[in-house]
Design an enzyme around this catalytic site. Structure first.
Site, mmCIF file in Angstrom:
data_model
loop_
_atom_site.group_PDB
_atom_site.id
_atom_site.type_symbol
_atom_site.label_atom_id
_atom_site.label_comp_id
_atom_site.label_asym_id
_atom_site.label_seq_id
_atom_site.Cartn_x
_atom_site.Cartn_y
_atom_site.Cartn_z
ATOM 1 N N ARG A 187 90.745 -20.275 16.728
ATOM 2 C CA ARG A 187 90.489 -20.992 15.300
ATOM 3 C C ARG A 187 91.524 -22.088 15.294
ATOM 4 O O ARG A 187 92.456 -22.014 14.636
ATOM 5 C CB ARG A 187 90.741 -19.934 14.269
ATOM 6 C CG ARG A 187 89.961 -20.367 12.875
ATOM 7 C CD ARG A 187 90.309 -19.613 11.799
ATOM 8 N NE ARG A 187 91.616 -19.767 11.201
ATOM 9 C CZ ARG A 187 92.669 -18.821 10.881
ATOM 10 N NH1 ARG A 187 92.305 -17.502 10.740
ATOM 11 N NH2 ARG A 187 93.941 -19.196 10.706
ATOM 12 N N HIS A 226 92.036 -20.625 8.242
ATOM 13 C CA HIS A 226 91.142 -19.694 7.755
ATOM 14 C C HIS A 226 90.192 -20.514 6.946
ATOM 15 O O HIS A 226 89.026 -20.550 7.080
ATOM 16 C CB HIS A 226 91.766 -18.844 7.155
ATOM 17 C CG HIS A 226 90.536 -17.783 6.530
ATOM 18 N ND1 HIS A 226 89.642 -17.002 7.030
ATOM 19 C CD2 HIS A 226 90.412 -17.718 5.030
ATOM 20 C CE1 HIS A 226 88.742 -16.708 6.163
ATOM 21 N NE2 HIS A 226 89.081 -16.848 5.054
ATOM 22 N N TYR A 231 102.181 -19.022 10.007
ATOM 23 C CA TYR A 231 102.186 -17.705 10.859
ATOM 24 C C TYR A 231 101.930 -18.107 12.279
ATOM 25 O O TYR A 231 101.732 -16.919 13.145
ATOM 26 C CB TYR A 231 101.190 -16.898 10.441
ATOM 27 C CG TYR A 231 99.728 -17.125 9.905
ATOM 28 C CD1 TYR A 231 98.741 -17.567 11.180
ATOM 29 C CD2 TYR A 231 99.632 -17.630 8.777
ATOM 30 C CE1 TYR A 231 97.652 -18.180 10.663
ATOM 31 C CE2 TYR A 231 98.088 -18.141 8.476
ATOM 32 C CZ TYR A 231 97.345 -18.645 9.514
ATOM 33 O OH TYR A 231 96.030 -19.064 9.355
#
Lengths: 394, 325
Positions: A281, A285, A294
Site C-alpha cells: 500500500r 490507509h 509507522y
C-alpha cells in the site's frame, strides 16, 4: 456433505508433529521488475485491445487517486482512499473474469470498477455525495456500487462481504448460469471471523467464488507481521480444503493469468479458490492517515521500484503497443477529464431531503413519513442551519 | 491542573491505571506503537512495553474474547474497538459472555476487570459506519455497565473508575469532542462515580436530560431557551447502565417537565427508557408529556448528516413543545 477428494487419515504409531510452516507457497510472477518476461514463462493470451484497456484503466485510476487525494486536502471532499501501487491487482483480476460475474469489493478496488465501465462522472458523483450518486449520497466517499455493472455496493465494516460472496455464488451455481463471484479483501480483513466463515462455507458448498486477497502489508498502521504468524493468507486455503494461488500483485499479467485459472477452477471444477496477491500500500490507509508515523521512507522506496504501472508500460513498449509519448498523452487526457468531472460534480445539489427516509424499507413506514414531515417543517423554520436541503423544502 | 482535550484525558487515565497496577493492559487495532487511530494510546507502548500495550489482529470478536479471558484470569484489560460501529462482531462475546460470566457461574468466575473503550457518535462526516450511537443495544443487557462522558474532566475520572470497577464496563467516548472539547483536568489520579448522574446546570422550568456529546448540544439549546426567559435544568446521565433514576426523578418533581435529547435513532433509543420510568415515578408531577429530540429512524446518512442530527435547534424546539403543551 463429505468431499470425495478428502484424503483418508492414515494411522501411524510414530508421533508426528507437522511443522508450523509446512505449507510454503511460491509467488507466481511473469514480468520481472524491469518489465521483461521470465525466461520460459508462458504468457496468457492477451490481445492488444485488452492490454491497452488494462493499461488505460491503470492510468485513469492513478490520476483519479492523485487528484481526489488532493481534493480532500483542499477540503472539497470529506475523505478519500487511494489504491496507489495496487492497481494491477484489481484491474488484472477484473479483466480476467466475465462481465456477468459478480464483484464484491472492499474499498481499494476502484480499478476493478473502472474496468467494468464506471465513468469518471459516476466516480465524482459518489465522491461528492450529490443527487446523481447511485448511492444517494448516503455513504462516505469511495463506497461505490452499481447493479448495472455487477459490482456490489461497498460497506465499511471489514470482511462482511466474504461470507456474502459464498452465498451469492451458491445462488449463481443453483441458477446454473456459469458465472462466479470475485470477492476482494485485504490481509487485515482476513483476520475477521467472517473470512473464516466465508471460506469454510464456500468450500463445503463448492460455491464458485474467487477469494482475492490483496496482501498490501498494512492494515492502517499494523504491519502484516503483527497481523498473523503464518506465511500469509494463501496457506489457509489448505485448511479449508480449497485450492490456492499466490501471485505477484504488482505484475498485471500474472494476476490476469492467475485469476483466469481460478475462474476456470471455480466454474469447471466447481470449487472456490483463494488468490493471495502480494503488493504494497504505497499510499496511507486513507486521507485520515499518515504512514510516516509507522514506516520508513526506505521501506517505501524499496516498493516504489516495483511499480505495477511502469512495469506493464515497459512490457507494452516492448511489444510495440505503447510509447512513452502516447502514455503521457493519455495521462494528460485523463487529467483533463478528471478535472472537468470534478468541477461538474461539485456543483450538483445534494440529494433532496425526501430521500432521507427512502430505501430503509421498500416503502417508508408511517412513523418515518411523520418524522420527515416534522423535519421539513423544522428546516423551513431554520433554513440557514440546513443549507444543503433548505432550497428543496420551500 | 492542566489543559487537556478529551483524548489527552483518556490517555492520562490509561497512563495512571497502567502505572498503578501492572495487571492493566491496553490493546486493540493500531493502539500499539501508532497509539491508535485517534492517538488515545500514544506513548503507552513506549512507557509500559509491548506486552502491556499492543496491536491486535483485525478481529473485534477476537479482541473481546481475548479480553474476556484475560479478565477472567484476574487482569484489567482495557480493550479498544476502533469505532463503535465495528463493535458488532463482538456482540456475542459482550452480550453472551462478558455480561453473563459472573451470573452463569454463580460467581465462580467473573470478568469484572474488563473495560471496553470505543468512540461513538456522529457529526464528523462519517456516514453510516463511523457515526452510530449503539448504547441502547447494550443497555438491554443486564451485567454490563455503560458510561458515556461529556468532556475531558469527566472522561478521565469516569475511565479510572471504569477500569478498576469490579464489573465489566463499556466506555463510549464522544469522538466528535475528542479534540474539540478542551478543559482543566487534574494531572493526578481521581475518580468519578459510576451510575451517578450530574446536575450540570440548575433550573426551575424544565429538566433536560442527555449524555455524552449530546450534553454540549443541550447547553446550546438551553442558551437559546434562556433568551425566551426559560430557566432549564440540565442533567448529564454519565452512566446509561445502571442509570441514576433518583436524580432525574427529583429534578422532574421540581420542574414538572422533561425533555430527553439523544443522538441515536428515535425508536428504542435510551430516552424511551428514561421517559417510561419518569412517567411511572413522577406521573402526578408532570405538566406535559416527556418530549424527545432524537435522530430519525434511518441509518446515519452522510449527505443529510446535518438534517439527521438531533442538534441544538431540534432540542430547543422540543423544549418549547414541552413548555407550550
Amino acid at each position: 456433505m463429505a468431499k470425495e477428494t478428502t484424503p483418508k487419515t492414515q494411522i501411524t504409531s510414530e508421533l508426528t508433529v507437522i511443522p508450523a510452516h509446512a505449507v510454503n507457497i511460491p509467488m507466481f510472477q511473469l514480468l520481472k521488475e524491469d518489465g521483461t518476461v521470465h525466461k520460459g514463462a508462458a504468457l496468457p493470451e492477451i490481445d492488444k485491445e485488452l492490454a491497452l484497456k488494462m493499461f488505460n484503466t491503470m492510468q485513469f485510476i492513478r490520476l483519479l487517486d492523485e487528484r481526489m487525494f488532493a481534493a480532500q486536502r483542499q477540503g472539497r471532499i470529506s475523505f478519500y482512499l487511494s489504491s496507489l501501487g495496487e492497481e494491477a491487482a484489481s484491474i488484472g483480476s477484473a479483466a480476467a473474469i466475465d462481465f456477468n460475474d459478480m464483484i464484491m469489493s472492499q474499498y481499494r478496488e476502484q480499478g476493478a470498477l473502472a474496468f467494468r465501465g464506471f465513468t469518471v462522472d459516476d466516480f465524482m458523483n459518489q465522491l461528492f455525495s450529490n443527487e446523481l450518486d447511485l448511492g444517494k449520497g448516503r455513504q462516505m466517499p469511495v463506497h461505490y456500487g452499481s447493479a448495472a455493472l455487477n459490482f456490489m455496493t461497498i460497506s465499511s465494516p471489514l470482511g462482511t462481504q466474504i461470507p456474502q460472496a459464498a452465498g451469492y455464488a451458491y445462488g449463481q451455481k443453483l441458477d446454473g448460469n456459469k458465472n462466479c463471484t470475485l470477492v476482494y479483501f485485504g490481509e487485515g480483513a482476513a483476520s475477521e471471523g467472517d473470512f473464516h466463515a466465508g471460506l469454510n462455507m464456500a468450500a463445503v458448498y463448492k460455491a464458485p467464488v474467487i477469494f482475492f486477497c490483496r496482501n498490501n502489508g498494512y492494515a492502517i498502521s499494523t504491519p502484516a507481521t503483527e497481523q498473523f504468524a503464518g506465511d500469509g493468507i494463501a496457506p489457509r486455503a489448505t485448511g479449508y480444503g480449497m485450492k490456492a494461488i499466490r501471485v505477484d500483485g504488482n505484475d498485471i499479467l500474472a494476476v490476469y493469468q492467475a485469476t483466469q485459472e481460478a475462474r476456470r477452477i471455480a466454474l469447471e471444477e466447481g470449487e472456490p479458490v483463494l488468490i493471495e496477491a502480494m503488493s504494497y500500500r504505497m499510499a496511507g490507509h486513507s486521507t485520515s492517515d499518515d504512514p510516516s508515523g509507522y514506516r520508513t521512507k526506505e521501506e517505501e522506496a524499496k516498493w516504489r521500484v516495483k511499480d505495477p504501472m511502469a512495469r506493464f508500460q515497459k512490457w507494452l513498449e516492448g511489444k510495440g503497443w505503447m510509447t512513452e509519448e502516447a502514455a503521457a498523452e493519455q495521462m494528460e487526457a485523463h487529467k483533463k477529464a478528471v478535472l472537468a468531472a470534478l468541477k461538474k460534480a461539485e456543483t450538483v445539489p445534494a440529494p433532496h431531503i425526501d430521500e432521507i427516509i427512502t430505501d430503509v424499507y421498500d416503502t417508508p413506514t408511517q412513523l418515518q413519513k411523520e418524522q420527515l414531515e416534522a423535519l421539513k417543517e423544522h428546516i423551513r423554520k431554520y433554513p440557514d442551519a440546513y443549507p444543503a436541503t433548505a432550497a428543496g423544502v420551500k | 491542573m492542566a489543559k487537556m482535550n478529551l483524548l489527552q484525558a483518556v490517555n492520562s487515565a490509561l497512563d495512571i491505571a497502567m502505572a498503578k497496577n501492572d495487571k492493566v493492559s491496553v490493546f486493540g487495532e493500531d493502539v500499539g506503537h501508532f497509539g491508535g487511530v485517534f492517538r488515545a494510546t500514544s506513548g503507552l507502548q513506549e512507557k509500559y512495553g509491548r506486552e502491556r500495550c499492543f496491536n491486535t489482529p483485525l478481529v473485534e470478536q477476537g479482541i473481546i474474547g481475548f479480553a474476556n479471558g484475560l479478565a477472567a484470569q484476574g487482569s484489567f484489560p482495557v480493550a479498544e474497538i476502533q469505532f463503535g460501529d465495528y463493535i458488532f462482531p463482538a456482540f456475542d462475546q459482550i452480550v453472551n459472555e462478558t455480561a453473563k460470566f459472573r451470573y452463569r457461574s454463580g460467581n465462580e468466575f467473573n470478568v469484572g476487570g474488563l473495560t471496553i473503550r470505543t468512540p461513538y457518535g456522529g457529526g464528523i462526516h462519517g456516514g453510516h459506519y463511523h457515526s452510530q450511537s449503539p448504547e441502547a443495544y447494550f443497555a438491554h443487557t443486564p451485567g454490563l455497565k455503560i458510561v458515556m462522558p461529556r468532556n475531558p474532566y469527566q472522561a478521565k475520572g469516569l475511565l479510572l473508575s471504569a477500569i478498576f470497577d469490579p464489573n465489566p464496563v463499556l466506555f463510549l467516548e464522544p469522538k466528535r469532542l475528542y479534540r474539540a472539547a478542551v478543559g482543566e483536568v487534574p494531572e493526578d489520579e481521581y475518580t468519578l462515580p459510576l451510575g451517578k448522574a450530574e446536575v450540570v446546570k440548575e433550573g426551575t422550568d424544565v429538566t433536560i436530560v442527555g449524555w455524552g456529546a449530546q450534553v454540549e448540544v443541550i447547553e446550546k439549546a438551553v442558551a437559546l431557551a434562556e433568551k425566551d426567559g426559560v430557566n432549564a435544568e440540565i442533567i448529564d446521565l454519565r452512566s446509561i447502565l445502571p442509570w441514576d433514576v433518583d436524580t432525574v426523578a427529583e429534578s422532574v418533581m421540581k420542574t414538572g417537565r422533561l425533555v430527553v435529547s439523544q443522538e441515536a435513532p428515535h425508536t428504542m433509543a435510551f430516552g424511551s427508557e428514561v421517559a417510561a420510568t419518569i412517567q411511572e415515578k413522577c406521573f402526578l408531577y408532570l405538566e406535559s408529556p416527556v418530549m424527545r429530540a432524537s435522530g430519525i429512524d434511518t441509518p446515519y446518512p452522510l449527505a443529510h448528516e446535518k438534517e439527521y442530527f438531533s442538534d441544538h435547534l431540534k432540542t430547543y424546539e422540543a423544549i418549547k413543545r414541552s413548555l407550550n403543551y
